[in-house]
Design a protein around this motif. Structure first.
Motif, PDB file in Angstrom:
ATOM      1  N   PRO A 108       0.837  -1.273  -0.054  1.00  0.00           N
ATOM      2  CA  PRO A 108       0.282   0.056  -0.105  1.00  0.00           C
ATOM      3  C   PRO A 108       0.973   1.326  -0.098  1.00  0.00           C
ATOM      4  O   PRO A 108       0.301   2.386  -0.379  1.00  0.00           O
ATOM      5  CB  PRO A 108      -0.970  -0.104   1.128  1.00  0.00           C
ATOM      6  CG  PRO A 108      -0.716  -1.498   1.676  1.00  0.00           C
ATOM      7  CD  PRO A 108       0.397  -2.145   1.282  1.00  0.00           C
ATOM      8  N   GLN A 157      -4.344  -2.378   6.416  1.00  0.00           N
ATOM      9  CA  GLN A 157      -4.748  -3.023   5.037  1.00  0.00           C
ATOM     10  C   GLN A 157      -4.403  -4.226   4.674  1.00  0.00           C
ATOM     11  O   GLN A 157      -5.415  -5.107   4.079  1.00  0.00           O
ATOM     12  CB  GLN A 157      -3.897  -2.081   3.932  1.00  0.00           C
ATOM     13  CG  GLN A 157      -4.285  -0.568   4.015  1.00  0.00           C
ATOM     14  CD  GLN A 157      -4.185   0.002   2.578  1.00  0.00           C
ATOM     15  OE1 GLN A 157      -4.053  -0.483   1.723  1.00  0.00           O
ATOM     16  NE2 GLN A 157      -4.281   1.567   3.083  1.00  0.00           N
ATOM     17  N   ILE A 196      -8.272  -5.998   4.219  1.00  0.00           N
ATOM     18  CA  ILE A 196      -8.488  -6.033   2.856  1.00  0.00           C
ATOM     19  C   ILE A 196      -8.244  -7.310   2.335  1.00  0.00           C
ATOM     20  O   ILE A 196      -7.138  -7.869   2.057  1.00  0.00           O
ATOM     21  CB  ILE A 196      -7.833  -5.078   1.996  1.00  0.00           C
ATOM     22  CG1 ILE A 196      -7.952  -3.573   2.494  1.00  0.00           C
ATOM     23  CG2 ILE A 196      -7.997  -4.980   0.476  1.00  0.00           C
ATOM     24  CD1 ILE A 196      -7.212  -2.432   1.621  1.00  0.00           C
ATOM     25  N   ASP A 217      -5.174   0.612  -0.610  1.00  0.00           N
ATOM     26  CA  ASP A 217      -5.390   1.858  -0.844  1.00  0.00           C
ATOM     27  C   ASP A 217      -4.442   2.932  -0.561  1.00  0.00           C
ATOM     28  O   ASP A 217      -3.865   3.255   0.320  1.00  0.00           O
ATOM     29  CB  ASP A 217      -6.537   2.140   0.405  1.00  0.00           C
ATOM     30  CG  ASP A 217      -7.228   3.409   0.599  1.00  0.00           C
ATOM     31  OD1 ASP A 217      -6.777   4.328  -0.411  1.00  0.00           O
ATOM     32  OD2 ASP A 217      -8.061   3.581   1.480  1.00  0.00           O
ATOM     33  N   SER A 218      -3.736   3.122  -1.717  1.00  0.00           N
ATOM     34  CA  SER A 218      -2.555   3.921  -1.765  1.00  0.00           C
ATOM     35  C   SER A 218      -2.627   5.463  -1.094  1.00  0.00           C
ATOM     36  O   SER A 218      -1.990   6.023  -0.568  1.00  0.00           O
ATOM     37  CB  SER A 218      -2.008   4.297  -3.082  1.00  0.00           C
ATOM     38  OG  SER A 218      -1.523   2.959  -3.478  1.00  0.00           O
ATOM     39  N   THR A 219      -3.911   5.911  -1.386  1.00  0.00           N
ATOM     40  CA  THR A 219      -4.358   7.342  -1.100  1.00  0.00           C
ATOM     41  C   THR A 219      -3.979   7.475   0.589  1.00  0.00           C
ATOM     42  O   THR A 219      -3.544   8.513   0.781  1.00  0.00           O
ATOM     43  CB  THR A 219      -5.735   7.806  -1.401  1.00  0.00           C
ATOM     44  OG1 THR A 219      -6.046   6.995  -2.569  1.00  0.00           O
ATOM     45  CG2 THR A 219      -5.774   9.196  -1.550  1.00  0.00           C
ATOM     46  N   ARG A 220      -4.332   6.551   1.204  1.00  0.00           N
ATOM     47  CA  ARG A 220      -4.467   6.834   2.684  1.00  0.00           C
ATOM     48  C   ARG A 220      -2.918   6.861   3.174  1.00  0.00           C
ATOM     49  O   ARG A 220      -2.678   7.558   3.994  1.00  0.00           O
ATOM     50  CB  ARG A 220      -4.980   5.325   3.438  1.00  0.00           C
ATOM     51  CG  ARG A 220      -6.501   5.605   3.345  1.00  0.00           C
ATOM     52  CD  ARG A 220      -7.205   6.333   4.560  1.00  0.00           C
ATOM     53  NE  ARG A 220      -6.780   5.697   5.925  1.00  0.00           N
ATOM     54  CZ  ARG A 220      -7.673   5.162   6.678  1.00  0.00           C
ATOM     55  NH1 ARG A 220      -8.729   4.623   6.042  1.00  0.00           N
ATOM     56  NH2 ARG A 220      -7.331   5.034   7.924  1.00  0.00           N
TER      57      ARG A 220
END
Lengths: 666, 666
Positions: free
Chosen positions: B199, B520, B524, B535-538
């Protein structure tokens, strides 16, 4: 002349007290043959190491004495030899009593805390009072004979060179053994600390005695003498004879105050020995303050307040620095607990955090040192005394109660060793618990003693810096001149360089030790089951060999570089060199001592049950951090104070000779 | 006036070259949608971070501009704003091209090395030439308008504050992401570097661009400008206008020399691109030397050799420092291999050894800096020019070929990122091997560029130190005065304090990142099997948030402390403060950069097959060492140069105002 005799008398009283305490400690019993045997092994290992060390140092001292004879005069040469000899005696005396007290403390711990505590504390006192006594007698006699403080400078120089090598060698020895014992014994085989099956356990305990006790004795003797000598030189250059004798009498007053403090600790001991030690130190300081006032007026110094207030400023600064810098290594405070918490992600963040807090810990101590320096300077000037003299007197003020400080300080490794005896001797849990509490008291006491050591070292080298400027007749040292800036950079480079050499030495020797311990577990059948004894002698040899051979390069560097800088670039560059070395010397000493102490306590915090306790992944990470911290706090860090003292003294002694030999003038 | 126009013209040529290179790079293709997608994510992450950073910095710059307006004049205030803006543009431009070049380099690597190399190198060139062009145009225009170098000082101050925060923020960002990605992805789940399932892999690549590229651009702009400004101020104070314009023309000459160097690298590229880069740099330096001679005589400087030889001394010193200090981080040399060897006993000795070699690595660089300083001083004085002017010119001499140096330097992170693209995009082994060779070339080039950066930073701050003394009219800065000594200690404390804050910031943010990545993988479903995307944005948010919020304290400290010291203790103490910060700033910067680089290479050495290779216990230990080194070499270390520049500039700018407000005089 009357006052010199008073100082001498105080010196002899100090020796007498040490003698009495020695007699008292040796009268205590130890009836466990197992502990006796262990203690005996440690005694032999320590004595063998010190004998070899001092043989080597004897040769070195002779060479330097001859150089002094040729370049300066026979007075300096003789003083130098006496100084080296005193330092060696101090180191040896400390080791001698410590290795004999350990089993006696452990045996007394079978009864209770109240019985065991004075055994450890008085054993520390033997060292405290004998070191101070020897130093004061030596300095006073040399001054009486030669009538010139420059001759006493040789004494200080001798004490320093021996202290540097005793401290550095002891530091390498102790961590070679400790890391070896930990990495294989604890980590690979899951043995407890001081498990008799561990081949390096004797070497580890020898290391504690030659590093923490003998090294410390030589080191504190060195600071003590250097601070007094600096004041004597400045007093001689600037004022009348009262200003020269003043620091000797402050030391005398400190001895008497410490003697009173010694009895206070005895009676005050009931539940918390750590607090008793600290109370004793504070009471000693208060008594000393009154004595100092008496000395100032009895001597008839014409500007009494200009020397009295700086003395008090130094005394106070030591206590304040101790308590603030202790914050970062205190197991109950955020720095340690935060670091322990980061062990949950593995060793990397634990090491990064501990290192960062070590860097932060520099701040309060530097602020304290700056405040002490500024206050003592301004107070002196306010009452008509030169600021440099004021700063130097502040250092003596801090160090005057060394007899008490050193007693409390030497107590630490002695009771730590007692615990080793008890574990090795298979004593019951209750006895070990008493030893643990004695040990904890040593850590509590460290808060104050460490502050004195740091503050005094900083002010002492600043005083020596002023003394150097005096001996080579520098009036202005201009940082806008390139020679001074180049000197500043070169000097600043020395403490990191020295630290690197020390840590690499430990790494190399510890690597050999690890291989040897692994070999023994692999090749000696029945060792791990506890049926046969390990070959401790081999491990002792590796540590001894490592410490001695690794000393040559750093030792040579510390003596040769100041002379080389002086000859190549001149007296101003050498002044810059000293300033640079003092700045980074203090910074790296603080960084290493405090980050090392912090990792140690983060480990203990986890061992006390946090984050999974003993055996958890967090604990394994903390053990790695502790091992990284070992040579930081016990090898490189403590040697740096002595390094900068030796370099300053080398500059002060040889400065007048080399000031005319300059090759390049920048 | 003619000469100012020549300088301006060179600046515009530089921008034009950058524009052409940009056009050329953007013309290159990338037809992999996967890489394009990845590159797009990195672009968005980096742009979002820089946008937030610059919004915050815009506010700060406005506040400082208002303070300058009130305390000084509108010229300084305006120059300050222009300087900050230029620095931000330089950072943004570097990031912009780097995040677009990465996938193009990777795509070109599908063909061969010869095709891929110029894409990376010219992308670096966009940054190199635009940074230098902006800086030269800004300084020349401001000098033409105001006719006074003190106004240009404001420009430099603006560039520095933005550089410090861009560098520090980028450093925190990149290591938060990197450590998080490594500790969980690599160590706990055994993923490869840049595995798309991790991630934090996007955040990690964003970090490379905002830390190594954008931060570096702002940082070098800052040194470049500061060195030129220092010479301008000294030239203005001591001599005629030719001495003020001289550094601007040296920069102009450096641009043209770099342009020629750029083509040499192009044609010389055949087998070893690393050597091509170094050859290019050396050729640029030689050409520059001839140009410098031309400038000296064309300008009609009345003491030509007194400015020419220091220029050459600076140039040479950069190269020498680079090659000697490279020894300690070179994978083929003893320091790295010895450290790797100690991994056999676990992480503790590996860390100790790497740290020790890092300490040792200080020595050659300090000797090199001292030699450069002494040589440029003496050469200047020998031919009738003031030594301080000579030292400052040496810094400009080193930095004049910045366009070339920075092109080679920026090439490194760009090709490193290209490798990330290729791995993420699932390119074949051959392509990745080409990327690896491109990456290795970047490391070879570092040997020289790093030397220039260290040497130039040191000489630049020494020049600023002299400029400070000039602006507050100090003639003698006496180290025997307590105020100067107190200042020296306080200044020396700042770099360790700043480093501590930076590393603790990384530790805190990385801890959050570790928790998020673990969450994650835990929550996930299908992530570890590669079925769903993380979820890279986190992760990008955590790194952004961490970098921005952690910047406040160190940023404030660097601006406020010099002013506080000046007001509290006066201009002499502030002079000591700067000297102290320079000394420990350089020492800690070297220690951190080199020990970090060494651990990195020790890990690579083991990964190449030594001591059990990848996955062995030794490798695990080396990974821990590398993680410890990460914030050393990429966060704290590189920020220190900028820190001491900012503090010197703050002192120089506000010195004249605060010199009369002193509260205590020591």
């Amino acid at each position: 002349m009357v006052w010199q005799i008073v100082a001498l008398a105080a010196g002899f009283i100090s020796i007498a007290v040490a003698g009495y305490l020695y007699y008292w400690v040796m009268k205590q019993q130890n009836l466990s043959t197992k502990m006796d045997e262990f203690s005996g092994e440690v005694q032999r290992g320590a004595a063998a190491y010190l004998k070899r060390l001092f043989t080597a140092l004897g040769g070195l001292s002779l060479i330097i004495a001859i150089i002094l004879l040729i370049t300066l005069d026979w007075e300096s040469s003789l003083s130098y030899l006496i100084g080296s000899f005193s330092s060696a005696v101090a180191a040896y005396a400390g080791m001698y009593i410590a290795t004999r007290a350990n089993a006696r403390v452990a045996w007394a711990a079978r009864s209770d805390l109240k019985t065991a505590f004075p055994v450890g504390f008085y054993a520390g006192g033997v060292m405290g009072f004998s070191v101070v006594g020897f130093a004061l007698i030596g300095m006073t006699l040399l001054y009486m004979i030669f009538g010139n403080p420059e001759a006493v400078l040789g004494f200080s120089f001798g004490a320093s060179t021996v202290a540097l090598l005793a401290k550095a060698g002891g530091g390498i020895y102790t961590k070679t053994a400790d890391i070896g014992a930990d990495l294989v014994g604890k980590v690979e085989f899951g043995l407890a600390e001081d498990d008799p099956r561990n081949p390096a356990v004797v070497a580890d305990n020898v290391g504690d005695n030659v590093g923490d006790v003998a090294g410390m004795g030589a080191d504190i003797l060195d600071s003590y003498v250097a601070s007094v000598v600096a004041v004597m030189i400045l007093g001689h250059a600037l004022y009348s004879v009262e200003y020269v004798i003043f620091p000797l009498l402050l030391s005398a007053a400190g001895i008497i105050a410490s003697l009173i403090g010694l009895f206070v600790v005895r009676t005050g001991e009931s539940n918390d020995p750590g607090r008793a030690l600290n109370t004793g130190t504070v009471i000693t300081a208060v008594i000393f303050a009154f004595f100092a006032l008496g000395v100032v007026f009895a001597l008839g110094i014409d500007r009494p307040w200009g020397v009295f207030w700086p003395t008090i400023a130094g005394l106070l600064a030591g206590i304040v620095i101790g308590f603030t810098s202790d914050y970062y290594t205190d197991i109950d405070q955020r720095a340690v607990q935060d670091t322990a918490h980061s062990a949950l992600t593995g060793p990397a963040l634990l090491i990064l955090n501990g290192f960062s807090y070590g860097l932060l810990s520099i701040v309060p101590s530097i602020l304290g040192i700056c405040a002490a320096m500024a206050a003592s300077w301004m107070l002196a000037e306010r009452f008509g005394v030169a600021g440099t003299y004021g700063v130097s007197v502040a250092a003596v003020g801090m160090l005057s109660i060394t007899a008490m400080i050193l007693s409390a300080d030497a107590y630490g490794p002695i009771v730590d060793n007692a615990k080793g005896c008890a574990e090795y001797g298979g004593e019951d849990e209750q006895t070990i618990a008493v030893c643990d509490r004695l040990d904890a008291a040593g850590n509590t006491a460290k808060a104050i003693t460490k502050g004195f050591a740091i503050g005094a070292a900083a002010l002492t080298v600043l005083a020596l810096f002023a003394a150097y400027a005096e001996t080579v007749d520098i009036r202005i040292l201009d940082l806008l001149q390139p020679g001074v800036v180049v000197g500043l950079f070169l000097g600043a480079m020395m403490p990191p360089l020295f630290s690197a050499l020390m840590i690499l030495s430990v790494g190399r020797s510890a690597f050999k030790m690890v291989e040897e311990i692994r070999r023994q577990f692999r090749e000696i059948p029945g060792l791990i089951e506890g049926k046969v004894r390990p070959d401790s002698t081999r491990c002792v040899d590796i540590a001894t060999q490592g410490a001695l051979s690794e000393l040559i390069l750093p030792g040579a560097l510390s003596l040769i570089t100041p002379v080389a800088v002086g000859i190549l670039l001149g007296r101003y560059a050498l002044g810059g060199f000293l300033a640079g070395s003092i700045v980074t010397g203090i910074i790296f000493a603080l960084l290493m001592a405090n980050s090392g102490g912090l990792w140690d306590n983060a480990k203990k915090f986890i061992e006390d049950g946090a984050h999974g306790g003993k055996g958890s992944d967090a604990h394994k990470s903390a053990v790695i951090g502790d091992t990284v911290g070992d040579p930081f706090k016990d090898t490189a860090g403590p040697s740096l104070n002595t390094l900068i003292t030796v370099m300053s003294l080398t500059a002060a002694v040889f400065g007048p000779v080399i000031a005319d030999l300059v090759l390049f003038r920048l």
